[in-house]
Design a protein around this motif. Structure first.
Motif, PDB file in Angstrom:
ATOM      1  N   TRP A 189       0.828  -1.201   0.000  1.00  0.00           N
ATOM      2  CA  TRP A 189       0.000   0.000   0.000  1.00  0.00           C
ATOM      3  C   TRP A 189       0.870   1.262   0.000  1.00  0.00           C
ATOM      4  CZ3 TRP A 189      -0.991   4.324   2.915  1.00  0.00           C
ATOM      5  CH2 TRP A 189      -2.215   4.966   2.691  1.00  0.00           C
ATOM      6  N   VAL A 190       1.958   1.251   0.779  1.00  0.00           N
ATOM      7  CA  VAL A 190       2.851   2.414   0.847  1.00  0.00           C
ATOM      8  C   VAL A 190       3.489   2.669  -0.514  1.00  0.00           C
ATOM      9  CG1 VAL A 190       4.988   3.297   1.835  1.00  0.00           C
ATOM     10  CG2 VAL A 190       3.313   2.203   3.300  1.00  0.00           C
ATOM     11  N   LEU A 191       3.952   1.617  -1.161  1.00  0.00           N
ATOM     12  CA  LEU A 191       4.571   1.781  -2.475  1.00  0.00           C
ATOM     13  C   LEU A 191       3.571   2.336  -3.487  1.00  0.00           C
ATOM     14  CD1 LEU A 191       6.718  -1.477  -2.628  1.00  0.00           C
ATOM     15  CD2 LEU A 191       7.572   0.873  -2.488  1.00  0.00           C
ATOM     16  N   LYS A 192       2.321   1.855  -3.425  1.00  0.00           N
ATOM     17  CA  LYS A 192       1.285   2.387  -4.322  1.00  0.00           C
ATOM     18  C   LYS A 192       1.017   3.856  -4.041  1.00  0.00           C
ATOM     19  CE  LYS A 192      -1.249  -1.909  -5.281  1.00  0.00           C
ATOM     20  NZ  LYS A 192      -2.537  -2.640  -5.112  1.00  0.00           N
ATOM     21  N   LEU A 193       0.987   4.225  -2.754  1.00  0.00           N
ATOM     22  CA  LEU A 193       0.754   5.617  -2.384  1.00  0.00           C
ATOM     23  C   LEU A 193       1.868   6.511  -2.914  1.00  0.00           C
ATOM     24  CD1 LEU A 193      -0.748   7.832  -0.772  1.00  0.00           C
ATOM     25  CD2 LEU A 193       0.596   7.163   1.229  1.00  0.00           C
ATOM     26  N   MET A 194       3.120   6.081  -2.746  1.00  0.00           N
ATOM     27  CA  MET A 194       4.248   6.914  -3.152  1.00  0.00           C
ATOM     28  C   MET A 194       4.325   7.034  -4.663  1.00  0.00           C
ATOM     29  SD  MET A 194       7.117   5.938  -0.297  1.00  0.00           S
ATOM     30  CE  MET A 194       7.932   7.520  -0.455  1.00  0.00           C
ATOM     31  N   ASN A 195       4.033   5.947  -5.369  1.00  0.00           N
ATOM     32  CA  ASN A 195       4.087   6.017  -6.826  1.00  0.00           C
ATOM     33  C   ASN A 195       2.895   6.775  -7.398  1.00  0.00           C
ATOM     34  OD1 ASN A 195       6.500   4.399  -8.005  1.00  0.00           O
ATOM     35  ND2 ASN A 195       5.767   3.138  -6.317  1.00  0.00           N
ATOM     36  N   ALA A 196       1.753   6.697  -6.719  1.00  0.00           N
ATOM     37  CA  ALA A 196       0.617   7.515  -7.130  1.00  0.00           C
ATOM     38  C   ALA A 196       0.935   8.990  -6.978  1.00  0.00           C
ATOM     39  CB  ALA A 196      -0.611   7.153  -6.300  1.00  0.00           C
ATOM     40  N   ALA A 197       1.830   9.295  -6.030  1.00  0.00           N
ATOM     41  CA  ALA A 197       2.262  10.676  -5.809  1.00  0.00           C
ATOM     42  C   ALA A 197       3.423  11.055  -6.718  1.00  0.00           C
ATOM     43  CB  ALA A 197       2.668  10.852  -4.343  1.00  0.00           C
ATOM     44  N   ASP A 198       3.720  10.197  -7.709  1.00  0.00           N
ATOM     45  CA  ASP A 198       4.787  10.445  -8.683  1.00  0.00           C
ATOM     46  C   ASP A 198       6.173  10.408  -8.041  1.00  0.00           C
ATOM     47  OD1 ASP A 198       5.406  10.748 -11.370  1.00  0.00           O
ATOM     48  OD2 ASP A 198       5.629  12.922 -11.210  1.00  0.00           O
ATOM     49  N   ILE A 199       6.300   9.637  -6.963  1.00  0.00           N
ATOM     50  CA  ILE A 199       7.602   9.397  -6.344  1.00  0.00           C
ATOM     51  C   ILE A 199       7.983   7.973  -6.733  1.00  0.00           C
ATOM     52  CG2 ILE A 199       8.880   9.230  -4.171  1.00  0.00           C
ATOM     53  CD1 ILE A 199       6.811  11.148  -2.976  1.00  0.00           C
ATOM     54  N   HIS A 200       8.916   7.832  -7.639  1.00  0.00           N
ATOM     55  CA  HIS A 200       9.186   6.535  -8.259  1.00  0.00           C
ATOM     56  C   HIS A 200      10.116   5.705  -7.388  1.00  0.00           C
ATOM     57  CE1 HIS A 200       7.056   7.726 -11.865  1.00  0.00           C
ATOM     58  NE2 HIS A 200       7.717   8.882 -11.831  1.00  0.00           N
ATOM     59  N   VAL A 201       9.515   4.946  -6.513  1.00  0.00           N
ATOM     60  CA  VAL A 201      10.233   4.045  -5.620  1.00  0.00           C
ATOM     61  C   VAL A 201       9.739   2.637  -5.893  1.00  0.00           C
ATOM     62  CG1 VAL A 201      10.670   3.407  -3.214  1.00  0.00           C
ATOM     63  CG2 VAL A 201      10.493   5.818  -3.843  1.00  0.00           C
ATOM     64  N   SER A 202      10.656   1.737  -6.232  1.00  0.00           N
ATOM     65  CA  SER A 202      10.251   0.374  -6.565  1.00  0.00           C
ATOM     66  C   SER A 202      10.218  -0.544  -5.349  1.00  0.00           C
ATOM     67  CB  SER A 202      11.185  -0.226  -7.626  1.00  0.00           C
ATOM     68  OG  SER A 202      12.527  -0.228  -7.175  1.00  0.00           O
ATOM     69  N   ASP A 203      10.930  -0.177  -4.286  1.00  0.00           N
ATOM     70  CA  ASP A 203      10.921  -1.010  -3.083  1.00  0.00           C
ATOM     71  C   ASP A 203      11.412  -0.178  -1.891  1.00  0.00           C
ATOM     72  OD1 ASP A 203      10.542  -3.190  -1.486  1.00  0.00           O
ATOM     73  OD2 ASP A 203      12.104  -4.435  -2.407  1.00  0.00           O
ATOM     74  N   ILE A 204      11.073  -0.646  -0.708  1.00  0.00           N
ATOM     75  CA  ILE A 204      11.491  -0.007   0.542  1.00  0.00           C
ATOM     76  C   ILE A 204      11.908  -1.114   1.508  1.00  0.00           C
ATOM     77  CG2 ILE A 204      10.835   1.528   2.457  1.00  0.00           C
ATOM     78  CD1 ILE A 204       8.550   2.548   0.760  1.00  0.00           C
ATOM     79  N   LYS A 205      12.931  -0.867   2.271  1.00  0.00           N
ATOM     80  CA  LYS A 205      13.319  -1.831   3.306  1.00  0.00           C
ATOM     81  C   LYS A 205      13.877  -1.095   4.514  1.00  0.00           C
ATOM     82  CE  LYS A 205      17.982  -2.766   1.467  1.00  0.00           C
ATOM     83  NZ  LYS A 205      18.894  -3.821   0.942  1.00  0.00           N
ATOM     84  N   VAL A 206      13.754  -1.745   5.648  1.00  0.00           N
ATOM     85  CA  VAL A 206      14.262  -1.196   6.900  1.00  0.00           C
ATOM     86  C   VAL A 206      15.525  -1.958   7.286  1.00  0.00           C
ATOM     87  CG1 VAL A 206      13.785  -0.788   9.344  1.00  0.00           C
ATOM     88  CG2 VAL A 206      11.958  -0.519   7.653  1.00  0.00           C
TER      89      VAL A 206
END
Length: 419
Positions: A229-246
């Motif tokens: 959901w976070v990745l979809k939110l960020m890409n919907a905001a035109d922030i092109h992030v393909s993955d996130i990790k901690v």
């Protein structure tokens, strides 16, 4: 769900101010922007409220008032004397108000029942506390007391017959600087615990545009559906992030140590500190990971908002954000409001209260007129909150232009400054 919040004599607020989520009879955007309550007294509540006003007008003080109320409800039985006194911040620019109690009152709806709870306090003790419960239209006064300055004791009204439990024990065990609601809830009052839990779990307040707290997001990123959901939110905001990790890195944990009569100390401990990395990838290229030094403050702020935003939408909570638009593009702010207004996504009645300077949101296609509020600093430096509906604007009125022209007040009056 939040119905309304009232505050009197707190910081720049002197007279009682009320922010209401009760919808007017207007049918505009009714199906998307309103929540049906099933109550004849309050049939519809708004999904969002947006507060405008110049700098130093008191917008943030309204939110600080809510934070103070929340803090007292959750912690009043264990506050140290200096901590309790620090919470009392009355209006100090006239001698009368500076020595009068601060008063908070909130009305919420839980499982179709309306609760009207409030209290007044000063630096010495809780001066009064009350709870009205509307199972039907006629209220049940479950409890109420007022501090008697002559006897130094609390004068209690008779408890309602509908309020059950060890009422006398809870009453006797409530210290002068503690709230009865807190004491009874922590002593397992089945009837009061839902109200206490609303403050603890269903009210999310993010105060001020300070350093983004990513800790809640770090916890949530371990859940696959949330990460998606976070990745979809960020890409919907035109922030092109393909993955996130901690990732955990060596660093220092900071802890504040507070002892009465001593200055506040900051203690540092070596250990592992979680941090986030963002993956970027272009077509045909290899994935490249960046730590957050290389990401914009707006990207980090959106990531920090994502955990409370999803929590509110999924579980029907109230999200309160001061200066929500800081470092966010106006289109992104609009997009997030539309998520809250989408009944197919926000199925449990999530609500949002934000302060902002983004005038592009003053769009009749985005916000109803009863969702727009203003705060203005009056001549005696007191804050006044009022609704756009008080000006009876036409349905298709150019609200942004009218606000910037000063038609509704709550704008700064600028004078020429010569070096």
């Amino acid at each position: 769900m939040l119905v309304e919040f009232r505050v009197t004599n707190f910081r720049s607020i002197r007279e009682e101010q009320c922010l209401s989520f009760v919808a007017t009879a207007d049918k505009t955007l009714d199906e998307t922007h309103c929540i049906a309550t099933g109550s004849s007294a309050v049939p519809k509540l708004l999904r969002s409220a947006v507060v405008y006003g110049p700098n130093a007008s008191g917008k943030s003080n309204l939110i600080f008032a809510l934070i103070t109320m929340q803090t007292m409800v959750l912690t009043s039985t264990r506050l140290l004397e200096p901590q309790y006194r620090d919470l009392y911040t009355p209006f100090r620019l006239d001698d009368h108000s500076a020595n009068q109690p601060t008063e908070f009152e909130i009305t919420i709806m839980l499982e179709g029942v309306r609760y009207q709870y409030g209290f007044a306090f000063d630096a010495e003790c809780i001066r009064s506390e009350w709870l009205l419960v509307y199972v039907a239209n006629k209220p049940q006064r479950w409890f109420e007391y007022h501090y008697n300055t002559e006897t130094g004791q609390k004068d209690w009204e008779p408890f309602s017959a509908y309020f059950k439990g060890n009422r006398k024990v809870w009453m006797e065990n409530t210290p002068p600087k503690a709230l009865f609601l807190t004491q009874a809830s922590q002593s397992n009052s089945a009837q009061l615990l839902p109200i206490f839990n609303w403050f603890a779990r269903d009210l999310i307040v993010l105060a001020g545009p300070f350093e983004v707290n990513l800790a809640p997001t770090f916890v949530k990123l371990a859940e696959p559906h949330y990460k998606e959901w976070v990745l979809k939110l960020m890409n919907a905001a035109d922030i092109h992030v393909s993955d996130i990790k901690v990732e955990k890195r060596k660093g220092q944990h900071l802890q504040l140590k507070f002892e009465p009569g001593k200055p506040l100390e900051t203690l540092a401990f070596d250990g592992e500190v979680p941090d986030v990395e963002f993956c970027h990838q272009i077509d045909g290229g290899s994935p490249v990971w960046f730590d957050r030094r290389f990401e914009s403050y707006g990207t980090q702020r959106l990531l920090g908002y994502s955990a409370p935003l999803l929590d509110a939408i999924e579980n029907g909570k109230v999200l309160v954000v001061d200066e929500f638009d800081t470092s966010l593009h106006p289109s992104l702010t609009r997009y997030i409001i539309q998520l809250l207004h989408n009944p197919n996504l926000s199925k449990k009645g999530a609500q949002m209260w934000m302060t902002t300077h983004d005038t592009s949101l003053l769009d009749p296609n985005l916000l109803r007129r009863d969702q727009v509020w203003f705060v203005e600093k009056r001549a005696q430096q007191t804050s006044e909150l009022y609704s756009l509906t008080e000006y009876s604007p036409r349905k298709n009125e150019a609200l942004e232009r009218g606000y910037l022209m000063g038609r509704y007040g709550a704008i700064p009056f600028l004078t020429e400054f010569l070096f």
